[in-house]
Structure formats: C-alpha cells, structure tokens
Design a protein around this motif. Sequence first.
Motif, PDB file in Angstrom:
ATOM      1  N   UNK B  44       0.846  -1.204   0.000  1.00 42.16           N
ATOM      2  CA  UNK B  44       0.000   0.000   0.000  1.00 42.16           C
ATOM      3  C   UNK B  44       0.877   1.248   0.000  1.00 42.16           C
ATOM      4  N   UNK B  45       1.925   1.226   0.834  1.00 41.85           N
ATOM      5  CA  UNK B  45       2.858   2.358   0.914  1.00 41.85           C
ATOM      6  C   UNK B  45       3.504   2.624  -0.449  1.00 41.85           C
ATOM      7  N   UNK B  46       3.898   1.555  -1.136  1.00 45.06           N
ATOM      8  CA  UNK B  46       4.543   1.729  -2.445  1.00 45.06           C
ATOM      9  C   UNK B  46       3.572   2.336  -3.463  1.00 45.06           C
ATOM     10  N   UNK B  47       2.301   1.955  -3.342  1.00 45.57           N
ATOM     11  CA  UNK B  47       1.292   2.535  -4.251  1.00 45.57           C
ATOM     12  C   UNK B  47       1.129   4.041  -4.015  1.00 45.57           C
ATOM     13  N   UNK B  48       1.443   4.486  -2.783  1.00 42.57           N
ATOM     14  CA  UNK B  48       1.269   5.909  -2.455  1.00 42.57           C
ATOM     15  C   UNK B  48       2.364   6.777  -3.072  1.00 42.57           C
ATOM     16  N   UNK B  49       3.481   6.137  -3.436  1.00 43.01           N
ATOM     17  CA  UNK B  49       4.554   6.840  -4.123  1.00 43.01           C
ATOM     18  C   UNK B  49       5.142   7.980  -3.279  1.00 43.01           C
ATOM     19  N   UNK B  50       5.420   7.680  -2.013  1.00 46.67           N
ATOM     20  CA  UNK B  50       5.999   8.676  -1.097  1.00 46.67           C
ATOM     21  C   UNK B  50       7.233   8.051  -0.432  1.00 46.67           C
ATOM     22  N   UNK B  51       7.974   8.863   0.356  1.00 41.01           N
ATOM     23  CA  UNK B  51       9.089   8.341   1.155  1.00 41.01           C
ATOM     24  C   UNK B  51       8.612   8.077   2.574  1.00 41.01           C
ATOM     25  N   UNK B  52       9.362   7.227   3.306  1.00 45.41           N
ATOM     26  CA  UNK B  52       9.012   6.987   4.706  1.00 45.41           C
ATOM     27  C   UNK B  52       9.261   8.267   5.499  1.00 45.41           C
ATOM     28  N   UNK B  53       8.252   8.725   6.228  1.00 46.37           N
ATOM     29  CA  UNK B  53       8.319  10.019   6.895  1.00 46.37           C
ATOM     30  C   UNK B  53       9.241   9.968   8.127  1.00 46.37           C
ATOM     31  N   UNK B  54       8.991   9.015   9.034  1.00 45.66           N
ATOM     32  CA  UNK B  54       9.786   8.946  10.273  1.00 45.66           C
ATOM     33  C   UNK B  54      10.247   7.507  10.532  1.00 45.66           C
ATOM     34  N   UNK B  55      11.323   7.058   9.862  1.00 44.80           N
ATOM     35  CA  UNK B  55      11.726   5.650  10.001  1.00 44.80           C
ATOM     36  C   UNK B  55      11.960   5.223  11.448  1.00 44.80           C
ATOM     37  N   UNK B  56      12.405   6.156  12.311  1.00 46.06           N
ATOM     38  CA  UNK B  56      12.686   5.798  13.716  1.00 46.06           C
ATOM     39  C   UNK B  56      11.424   5.386  14.469  1.00 46.06           C
ATOM     40  N   UNK B  57      10.280   5.864  14.018  1.00 45.26           N
ATOM     41  CA  UNK B  57       9.026   5.575  14.718  1.00 45.26           C
ATOM     42  C   UNK B  57       8.326   4.330  14.173  1.00 45.26           C
ATOM     43  N   UNK B  58       8.953   3.646  13.233  1.00 47.84           N
ATOM     44  CA  UNK B  58       8.349   2.462  12.618  1.00 47.84           C
ATOM     45  C   UNK B  58       9.072   1.210  13.117  1.00 47.84           C
ATOM     46  N   UNK B  59       8.334   0.176  13.500  1.00 45.63           N
ATOM     47  CA  UNK B  59       8.936  -1.094  13.909  1.00 45.63           C
ATOM     48  C   UNK B  59       8.246  -2.225  13.156  1.00 45.63           C
ATOM     49  N   UNK B  60       9.022  -3.152  12.661  1.00 48.75           N
ATOM     50  CA  UNK B  60       8.466  -4.333  12.000  1.00 48.75           C
ATOM     51  C   UNK B  60       8.851  -5.568  12.807  1.00 48.75           C
ATOM     52  N   UNK B  61       7.933  -6.542  12.885  1.00 47.47           N
ATOM     53  CA  UNK B  61       8.177  -7.744  13.687  1.00 47.47           C
ATOM     54  C   UNK B  61       7.757  -8.992  12.897  1.00 47.47           C
ATOM     55  N   UNK B  62       8.620  -9.988  12.889  1.00 47.94           N
ATOM     56  CA  UNK B  62       8.275 -11.294  12.307  1.00 47.94           C
ATOM     57  C   UNK B  62       7.932 -12.220  13.468  1.00 47.94           C
ATOM     58  N   UNK B  63       6.623 -12.418  13.687  1.00 48.71           N
ATOM     59  CA  UNK B  63       6.197 -13.242  14.817  1.00 48.71           C
ATOM     60  C   UNK B  63       5.042 -14.198  14.493  1.00 48.71           C
ATOM     61  N   UNK B  64       4.245 -13.873  13.482  1.00 50.80           N
ATOM     62  CA  UNK B  64       3.056 -14.686  13.223  1.00 50.80           C
ATOM     63  C   UNK B  64       3.368 -16.025  12.557  1.00 50.80           C
TER      64      UNK B  64
END
Lengths: 170, 411
Positions: B44-64
């Motif tokens: 979805x983010x890629x479709x928006x065609x923008x840059x990541x605004x605040x990378x420090x505030x984003x966390x990704x987790x591989x848990x499921x």
Amino acid sequence: MKFKGKVWKYSDDVSTDAIIPGKYKFDTLDMDKLARHAMEGIDPNFYEKINEGDLIVAGENFGCGSSREQAPLVIKHAGISCVIAESFSRIFYRNAINVGLPILKIPNVTEIVEEGDKVKADIEEGEVVNLSNDQSLKGEKLSEFMLKILKFGGLSKYIKNQGGFVWPTK
Amino acid sequence: MSKTIVEKIFSHKSDRDVKANDVVLVDVDLAMAQDGTAPLAIRAFEEMDMDVENPDDIKLVIDHISPSKSEGASELHIKMREFAEENNIELYDVGEGVCHQLMLENHAEPGELIIGADSHTCTYGAVGAFATGVGSTDMGAALATGKLWFKVPETIKITVDGELPQNVSPKDIILQVAGDLGADGALYQALEFRGSTIKNLSIPRRATITNMAIEAGAKTAIVEPDQKTEDYTNKKPPKWLYSNKNANYIKEISYKAENIEPKIAKPHQVDNVVDVNKVAGTKIDQVVLGSCTNGRFEDLKRAAKILEGNQIDNDVRFLIFPASKNVYKRAVDEGLIDIFIDSGATVCNPGCGPCPGTHMGLLAPGERALATTNRNFKGRMGSTEAEVYLGSPETAAYSGIKGEIFNPGGK
C-alpha cells in the motif's frame, strides 16, 4: 455509487477468521488466489456459488477479530460489489473503505432482506431497496471524508493523488 | 474542561481541546506491523509513491509465522527485511518474540499515540499509551505521512476493587468483562480500567487485560500510569496524563475482585463466557500457554508453580510459547524451563505459535484445545471442526495435568 445484485445472507459476528482463515493468508499477496478461500470458514462454497456484483447482507459486528486487511480484499476480489451489515467491527469498517470495498451500515437490514433477494444499495444515500419485496431502509451515511477515499478507490490512491492527508477535510 | 485520559491524549496531540466524537488528524508516535500485515502495508505504501516520513518511529516484527512455515511466507519475510534495510527501519526477526510484548518491553511509553497493524495493539494501554489496531493501508499511510486520522472515542469506565481469590488472574477479569459487554459491547469505545485491583497488578499483568479489549469491540483499553508504569518504562508519565474526576463516561461498571471466579470462553465466541465449573471435566487434546495475552514471565511462573512435580496427562500436548526472548531467558535463568520439560511440556520458540492459525500446533477436526490466547473463533487454530476454549495460565496448567478442563480455584 449504486449497486444492484443478488444477496448472500449471514448472521451476527462473522469474524475475519471466517472471512479468510489464517492458514491461507500468510503465503501470498495474490488476492485473486486468496479470494478462492473467501468466507470459507463460514460458507465453504462461497467462491464457486457467487456471481460478480452480488452483495453480502449480514447481522451485527461483521468483520470482528483481527485487523487483517485481506478480509475486505478477498471479498472484493471474489466479486462482491458491496457489503451491507447491521453493524461492522471498527477495524473492518475502516479497512473496507481503505481498500475501496463499498459498505453500508443499516440497522435491521436482516429483517427486510432474505438470501436470494435482489437489492439495490445506494452508498451516498445510505439506503438499501429490496427489489424482491419493495421494502427499503435507510442507515448511516459514510462521512464525507470516507466517501471521498472510497471514490478515489481507496486510501493508497487518495494519498498518491493528494500527496498526503488534506486536513481539515472541508 | 474535564476530560478522560483518552481525550487528554488526543488534546495533547492536537494542541487544542478535543472531546469524544471529534475527528482529528494527529502525528503517530509509534507504528508497528507484523508479518501478517506488513507485506500488504508495504505494498500500500509503495502505491502511495511517497518516502518513509519517520523511520525511527516504525517497527516491523516477524512473529506470526516465525520461523517460516512455507516458501511463500519466507518470500514475504524477505520483502519485509529488504524494506526495513532500505528505509532504516528496525526489524525484530525470528525468535525475538510477539510484537506486542516487544513494543511493551522496548518502545511504548505513557501518553504516546501508537498504532499497530494488529488488532491487539490495544495492549499498550497497560503503560498509559493510547494504542489501537489498524489495517495495512492505514499503516501504509502512517509510513508515508507520519500521521493518521481518528475519531476520538467515548470511554467506558471499568472499576475493579479488592483482592482476587486464589488462582484467579487478570485473564479471568477480562473474560468476565468481555462476557458482560459482549463481542460488540464497546464498539468504537475505549475501556478505562481503574480500582485497587488494577493498581495492585504489575504492568505485564495489566497487559493481559488491555490486550483483550478488542474482544469487546473496543478501540483500546487504558490504565492511568503510576509508579509501576514509570519503573517499567523508565519514563516519567506526563503530569496531565490522568482522567478528571468529573470526566464524561458513556458507561460505568464496577466489579468486586472477590466475586470473580475462574472463567472460560467457550467455542466459538470470546464473549461466550462461563465459570470454569460449568465446563469442568471436558476432555482436551492440547494446551497452549503463551501469546500476547498470557505469554509473559509471570504467566509462565504461575503455570510452572502448578506443574512442578506433576506430569502432563499422556493424552495432552502441552505447548509453551514465551512471549519474547527476554521472557524465555528469564524462564531459563529461574528454572521454569526445567519444570516444564520435566512435566512433559513442549517449550517452543518465542512467537505467536498456533494462535493465529498458521502453524506449530494446528488442530484436526474434532480436536479440542484449552488456550491462554485471546480468540476462539471457528477455524482460528486449525480446523473449523476443532474447538478452542480460552482460560488463564492457572486453568491451563491444572487442565494439562488432568487431561480435562479443571477449575484452578476461586472462592
């Protein structure tokens, strides 16, 4: 936005686990492939029996449970034009708009619509008309902002087009 | 202007007085996505065609699906890792633990506004944050803009006073509440938990309660911060972060802790709640101890205390999933893992395990599980013909020993 089609009817509390079981959703982002399993947890023949443009009518709290956006996506990709429910879970409601799946919240809708009926849904008016028995009901209109996102075809297209959120909305 | 704690957080974030039902666009302090939702969020983010605004505030987790169960899942994991690398985003990989426990241990702070692409994000209300679950496209929008729009929710005040009976736990409190409110009883609303019972609970035990607010349809749950919050997060809560005495609540409910019995949510609805006594004697094939609801050290410790010196019934698979690497390590250090192994339990890696129905202990048609997790919907943990009963760690431990659902205590 108006949709006309045949109704598939479900009861209260249809969960996202019923709409797309977890065992499928983690393998692929190909929604056309995932759509074959749409509603499988509650109606295993759903994908085979529905036709493009059909509508879902359901009771309260439709889409409860997990935040998986695959739920509204598989319904959309299976060919359903619009989901009408007496109420929706909060996250499903937002997700549906965000992925461009039209939805209508109409209290008591299950009382005037039976499975197999032909209905007309009017998103702007928040109204459903049962063409099989001429009964109609009005429900909640989408907020102007949500309607705008829906008309763009979803939040991604809105953000791309507007370069971000345009706020305040009016 | 009198406000609930939730209205105060939104007022603070909006820099003006806002009240319930106002619609606001605010900066997000922390945004999290897991491997079930992140791949779609990235798309979805890629479709928006923008840059990541605040990378420090984003966390990704591989848990499921951790470790991966299939080639398809492994490819989605690669997509997450590549995205994190390219955009300088922190990613918790296989073995680190369940997203919500990792956010609690490392990131969530009182007064913050947090979103997570996972419905149990409401967990972080345990540290006085406003935290709510969103879908992948909302997550994508937060990646692109650093912001998201919200309708400020009304609040239901839930007060629990007094001392819980022996072997009655926070899980029983939240099952009681979910049963009383119903699956959609708090739709769009926030639950604010107060009272001496809640005050006396540690942060991890408060998190069991806030975790399951979504099971009543709530947008979030929150507990006013106190010294325990400060000690746990290493962050002094802002002075304004409390509900005014005459704040406007949509509903107020009170419980006496002494009257709460051990509870079970029967299949296939979380609000299908009864006293354990009503289903005692029901045979089970599997116990699952873990998850973002009950996989914390204190949960494992309570179960271990019951299992110590006992044997799991021969016909039961007893699966344990510590909620994080830290929890796992402490369980090793304090001898819990030895107790689990000696009793015949199977200790698995930190992660979601079979809770979301992906892998590691899925049920066959006709099988029945007693789980400390948070959902028992049809098909949730495997077959649509299987049954999942939800209960506390104490109920899980006793039931594992007996081979059938067993009441751990109460009055």
